[in-house]
Write a protein that holds these residues in place. Structure first.
Motif, PDB file in Angstrom:
ATOM      1  N   SER A  56       0.834  -1.200   0.000  1.00  0.00           N
ATOM      2  CA  SER A  56       0.000   0.000   0.000  1.00  0.00           C
ATOM      3  C   SER A  56       0.870   1.251   0.000  1.00  0.00           C
ATOM      4  CB  SER A  56      -0.915   0.030   1.229  1.00  0.00           C
ATOM      5  OG  SER A  56      -0.144   0.225   2.402  1.00  0.00           O
ATOM      6  N   ARG A  57       0.260   2.349  -0.398  1.00  0.00           N
ATOM      7  CA  ARG A  57       0.939   3.644  -0.342  1.00  0.00           C
ATOM      8  C   ARG A  57       1.286   3.986   1.111  1.00  0.00           C
ATOM      9  NH1 ARG A  57       1.809   8.055  -3.367  1.00  0.00           N
ATOM     10  NH2 ARG A  57       1.780  10.073  -2.325  1.00  0.00           N
ATOM     11  N   GLU A  58       0.409   3.631   2.037  1.00  0.00           N
ATOM     12  CA  GLU A  58       0.650   3.906   3.449  1.00  0.00           C
ATOM     13  C   GLU A  58       1.877   3.151   3.958  1.00  0.00           C
ATOM     14  OE1 GLU A  58      -3.166   5.053   2.179  1.00  0.00           O
ATOM     15  OE2 GLU A  58      -2.394   3.003   2.152  1.00  0.00           O
ATOM     16  N   GLU A  59       2.020   1.903   3.527  1.00  0.00           N
ATOM     17  CA  GLU A  59       3.186   1.125   3.946  1.00  0.00           C
ATOM     18  C   GLU A  59       4.458   1.735   3.365  1.00  0.00           C
ATOM     19  OE1 GLU A  59       4.531  -3.530   4.387  1.00  0.00           O
ATOM     20  OE2 GLU A  59       3.175  -3.010   2.741  1.00  0.00           O
ATOM     21  N   GLN A  60       4.427   2.122   2.085  1.00  0.00           N
ATOM     22  CA  GLN A  60       5.585   2.767   1.455  1.00  0.00           C
ATOM     23  C   GLN A  60       5.967   4.036   2.226  1.00  0.00           C
ATOM     24  OE1 GLN A  60       7.620   1.891  -0.975  1.00  0.00           O
ATOM     25  NE2 GLN A  60       8.479   3.772  -1.783  1.00  0.00           N
ATOM     26  N   LEU A  61       4.967   4.826   2.584  1.00  0.00           N
ATOM     27  CA  LEU A  61       5.208   6.065   3.317  1.00  0.00           C
ATOM     28  C   LEU A  61       5.837   5.786   4.676  1.00  0.00           C
ATOM     29  CD1 LEU A  61       4.901   9.141   3.575  1.00  0.00           C
ATOM     30  CD2 LEU A  61       2.589   8.744   4.422  1.00  0.00           C
ATOM     31  N   LYS A  62       5.299   4.816   5.411  1.00  0.00           N
ATOM     32  CA  LYS A  62       5.838   4.480   6.735  1.00  0.00           C
ATOM     33  C   LYS A  62       7.282   4.006   6.638  1.00  0.00           C
ATOM     34  CE  LYS A  62       2.766   5.066   9.965  1.00  0.00           C
ATOM     35  NZ  LYS A  62       3.007   6.040  11.027  1.00  0.00           N
ATOM     36  N   LEU A  63       7.583   3.173   5.649  1.00  0.00           N
ATOM     37  CA  LEU A  63       8.953   2.688   5.490  1.00  0.00           C
ATOM     38  C   LEU A  63       9.888   3.832   5.128  1.00  0.00           C
ATOM     39  CD1 LEU A  63       8.246  -0.643   3.592  1.00  0.00           C
ATOM     40  CD2 LEU A  63       8.904  -0.381   6.002  1.00  0.00           C
ATOM     41  N   ARG A  64       9.451   4.673   4.231  1.00  0.00           N
ATOM     42  CA  ARG A  64      10.296   5.801   3.812  1.00  0.00           C
ATOM     43  C   ARG A  64      10.559   6.748   4.977  1.00  0.00           C
ATOM     44  NH1 ARG A  64       9.561  10.227  -1.002  1.00  0.00           N
ATOM     45  NH2 ARG A  64      11.468  11.308  -0.483  1.00  0.00           N
ATOM     46  N   LYS A  66      11.047   6.004   7.963  1.00  0.00           N
ATOM     47  CA  LYS A  66      12.037   5.402   8.855  1.00  0.00           C
ATOM     48  C   LYS A  66      13.448   5.450   8.267  1.00  0.00           C
ATOM     49  CE  LYS A  66       9.154   4.069  12.000  1.00  0.00           C
ATOM     50  NZ  LYS A  66       9.124   4.779  13.256  1.00  0.00           N
ATOM     51  N   MET A  67      13.571   5.846   7.005  1.00  0.00           N
ATOM     52  CA  MET A  67      14.863   5.835   6.332  1.00  0.00           C
ATOM     53  C   MET A  67      15.499   7.219   6.349  1.00  0.00           C
ATOM     54  SD  MET A  67      13.690   3.559   3.058  1.00  0.00           S
ATOM     55  CE  MET A  67      15.245   3.710   2.213  1.00  0.00           C
ATOM     56  N   ASN A  68      16.831   7.235   6.362  1.00  0.00           N
ATOM     57  CA  ASN A  68      17.591   8.457   6.176  1.00  0.00           C
ATOM     58  C   ASN A  68      17.939   8.520   4.698  1.00  0.00           C
ATOM     59  OD1 ASN A  68      19.555  10.386   5.812  1.00  0.00           O
ATOM     60  ND2 ASN A  68      20.729   9.794   7.623  1.00  0.00           N
ATOM     61  N   PHE A  69      17.236   9.359   3.940  1.00  0.00           N
ATOM     62  CA  PHE A  69      17.397   9.328   2.495  1.00  0.00           C
ATOM     63  C   PHE A  69      18.684   9.947   1.992  1.00  0.00           C
ATOM     64  CE2 PHE A  69      14.265   7.703  -0.509  1.00  0.00           C
ATOM     65  CZ  PHE A  69      13.583   6.914   0.381  1.00  0.00           C
ATOM     66  N   ASP A  70      19.508  10.495   2.879  1.00  0.00           N
ATOM     67  CA  ASP A  70      20.819  10.951   2.437  1.00  0.00           C
ATOM     68  C   ASP A  70      21.776   9.772   2.317  1.00  0.00           C
ATOM     69  OD1 ASP A  70      20.047  13.569   2.264  1.00  0.00           O
ATOM     70  OD2 ASP A  70      20.637  14.028   4.321  1.00  0.00           O
ATOM     71  N   GLU A  71      21.447   8.651   2.969  1.00  0.00           N
ATOM     72  CA  GLU A  71      22.369   7.523   3.009  1.00  0.00           C
ATOM     73  C   GLU A  71      21.736   6.171   2.708  1.00  0.00           C
ATOM     74  OE1 GLU A  71      23.956   7.533   6.931  1.00  0.00           O
ATOM     75  OE2 GLU A  71      24.524   9.643   6.840  1.00  0.00           O
ATOM     76  N   ASP A  72      20.511   5.961   3.128  1.00  0.00           N
ATOM     77  CA  ASP A  72      19.935   4.619   3.167  1.00  0.00           C
ATOM     78  C   ASP A  72      19.470   4.112   1.813  1.00  0.00           C
ATOM     79  OD1 ASP A  72      20.350   4.616   5.860  1.00  0.00           O
ATOM     80  OD2 ASP A  72      18.264   4.965   6.408  1.00  0.00           O
ATOM     81  N   LYS A  73      19.868   2.878   1.524  1.00  0.00           N
ATOM     82  CA  LYS A  73      19.375   2.133   0.369  1.00  0.00           C
ATOM     83  C   LYS A  73      19.159   0.714   0.868  1.00  0.00           C
ATOM     84  CE  LYS A  73      21.801   5.047  -2.814  1.00  0.00           C
ATOM     85  NZ  LYS A  73      23.135   5.455  -3.083  1.00  0.00           N
ATOM     86  N   PHE A  74      17.963   0.186   0.613  1.00  0.00           N
ATOM     87  CA  PHE A  74      17.587  -1.114   1.161  1.00  0.00           C
ATOM     88  C   PHE A  74      17.000  -2.014   0.084  1.00  0.00           C
ATOM     89  CE2 PHE A  74      17.306   1.787   4.733  1.00  0.00           C
ATOM     90  CZ  PHE A  74      17.796   1.056   5.798  1.00  0.00           C
ATOM     91  N   TRP A  75      17.381  -3.299   0.122  1.00  0.00           N
ATOM     92  CA  TRP A  75      16.714  -4.288  -0.712  1.00  0.00           C
ATOM     93  C   TRP A  75      15.280  -4.451  -0.230  1.00  0.00           C
ATOM     94  CZ3 TRP A  75      18.914  -4.983  -4.983  1.00  0.00           C
ATOM     95  CH2 TRP A  75      20.252  -5.299  -5.147  1.00  0.00           C
ATOM     96  N   ILE A  76      14.355  -4.623  -1.181  1.00  0.00           N
ATOM     97  CA  ILE A  76      12.985  -5.015  -0.867  1.00  0.00           C
ATOM     98  C   ILE A  76      12.704  -6.319  -1.610  1.00  0.00           C
ATOM     99  CG2 ILE A  76      12.247  -2.646  -0.406  1.00  0.00           C
ATOM    100  CD1 ILE A  76      10.771  -2.665  -3.126  1.00  0.00           C
ATOM    101  N   ASP A 119      17.981  -7.203 -11.816  1.00  0.00           N
ATOM    102  CA  ASP A 119      16.759  -7.968 -11.571  1.00  0.00           C
ATOM    103  C   ASP A 119      16.172  -7.833 -10.174  1.00  0.00           C
ATOM    104  OD1 ASP A 119      16.734  -9.007 -14.143  1.00  0.00           O
ATOM    105  OD2 ASP A 119      17.935 -10.750 -13.594  1.00  0.00           O
ATOM    106  N   CYS A 120      16.822  -7.073  -9.298  1.00  0.00           N
ATOM    107  CA  CYS A 120      16.342  -6.939  -7.927  1.00  0.00           C
ATOM    108  C   CYS A 120      16.076  -5.466  -7.625  1.00  0.00           C
ATOM    109  CB  CYS A 120      17.363  -7.518  -6.955  1.00  0.00           C
ATOM    110  SG  CYS A 120      17.575  -9.306  -7.170  1.00  0.00           S
ATOM    111  N   VAL A 121      15.217  -5.217  -6.644  1.00  0.00           N
ATOM    112  CA  VAL A 121      14.771  -3.846  -6.376  1.00  0.00           C
ATOM    113  C   VAL A 121      15.253  -3.376  -5.012  1.00  0.00           C
ATOM    114  CG1 VAL A 121      12.763  -2.323  -6.156  1.00  0.00           C
ATOM    115  CG2 VAL A 121      12.769  -4.168  -7.855  1.00  0.00           C
ATOM    116  N   ARG A 122      15.767  -2.152  -5.029  1.00  0.00           N
ATOM    117  CA  ARG A 122      16.104  -1.482  -3.787  1.00  0.00           C
ATOM    118  C   ARG A 122      15.310  -0.193  -3.715  1.00  0.00           C
ATOM    119  NH1 ARG A 122      18.542   3.348  -4.518  1.00  0.00           N
ATOM    120  NH2 ARG A 122      20.107   3.516  -6.142  1.00  0.00           N
ATOM    121  N   MET A 123      15.063   0.260  -2.499  1.00  0.00           N
ATOM    122  CA  MET A 123      14.424   1.564  -2.343  1.00  0.00           C
ATOM    123  C   MET A 123      15.406   2.495  -1.655  1.00  0.00           C
ATOM    124  SD  MET A 123      11.441   0.985   0.563  1.00  0.00           S
ATOM    125  CE  MET A 123      10.924   2.670   0.726  1.00  0.00           C
TER     126      MET A 123
END
Length: 162
Positions: A56-64, A66-76, A119-123
């Motif tokens: 959901s968009r809400e889940e994407q928002l909650k995860l984002r 929690k991230m520090n977007f200056d540094e964080d990159k995570f596999w999903i 072939d894999c996704v990170r956010m």
């Protein structure tokens, strides 16, 4: 009000903020070490979960949030490794094309660093991303941090209204 609860020791954390009646369905773990996509899946599995599946968009928002977007990159938990262009979540379900958060021209299957495909996704993205658009396809061989998701054992309700 904040209600924080942990699963499997202090690995998975579930949080509820400013909530009258909440159902915790999933708990999340944001890793600090770097592994390939497959290694990340294995480690999530060893801890009772899997790479996160964003429903959901809400889940994407909650995860984002929690991230520090200056540094964080995570596999999903999203890949097209079985068939190029057919994106599947780790549970085998297809990506809902009306609920995607690809950045710009992604997925672009760029093979500049790895000729075996992306072939894999990170956010996450160094400069951030507009309107939650922060998914990128990458080589599964890269090492990234990961977000693991584990179902709450029975669902957890919190009731406390101020």
């Amino acid at each position: 009000m904040t209600d924080t609860r942990s699963q499997i020791g202090s690995i998975y954390t579930c949080e509820v903020e400013n909530c009258c009646l909440c159902l915790i369905v999933s708990c999340y773990y944001f890793s600090t070490n770097y592994l390939t996509w497959s290694e990340s899946r294995d480690e999530c599995g060893q801890k009772g979960g899997d790479l996160v599946q964003i429903d959901s968009r809400e889940e994407q928002l909650k995860l984002r949030e929690k991230m520090n977007f200056d540094e964080d990159k995570f596999w999903i938990g999203l890949t097209d490794s079985e068939k190029e262009g057919t994106w599947l979540w780790v549970d085998g379900s297809p990506l809902n094309e009306s609920l995607t958060f690809w950045n710009g021209s992604e997925p672009d299957n760029w093979t500049g660093y790895d000729p075996d495909d992306a072939d894999c996704v990170r956010m996450g993205e160094k400069a951030g991303a507009p309107d939650l658009k922060c998914w990128f396809d990458e080589s599964c061989k890269y090492t990234q941090r990961r977000i693991c998701e584990k179902p709450a054992e029975t669902g957890h309700f919190t009731l406390q209204c101020v």
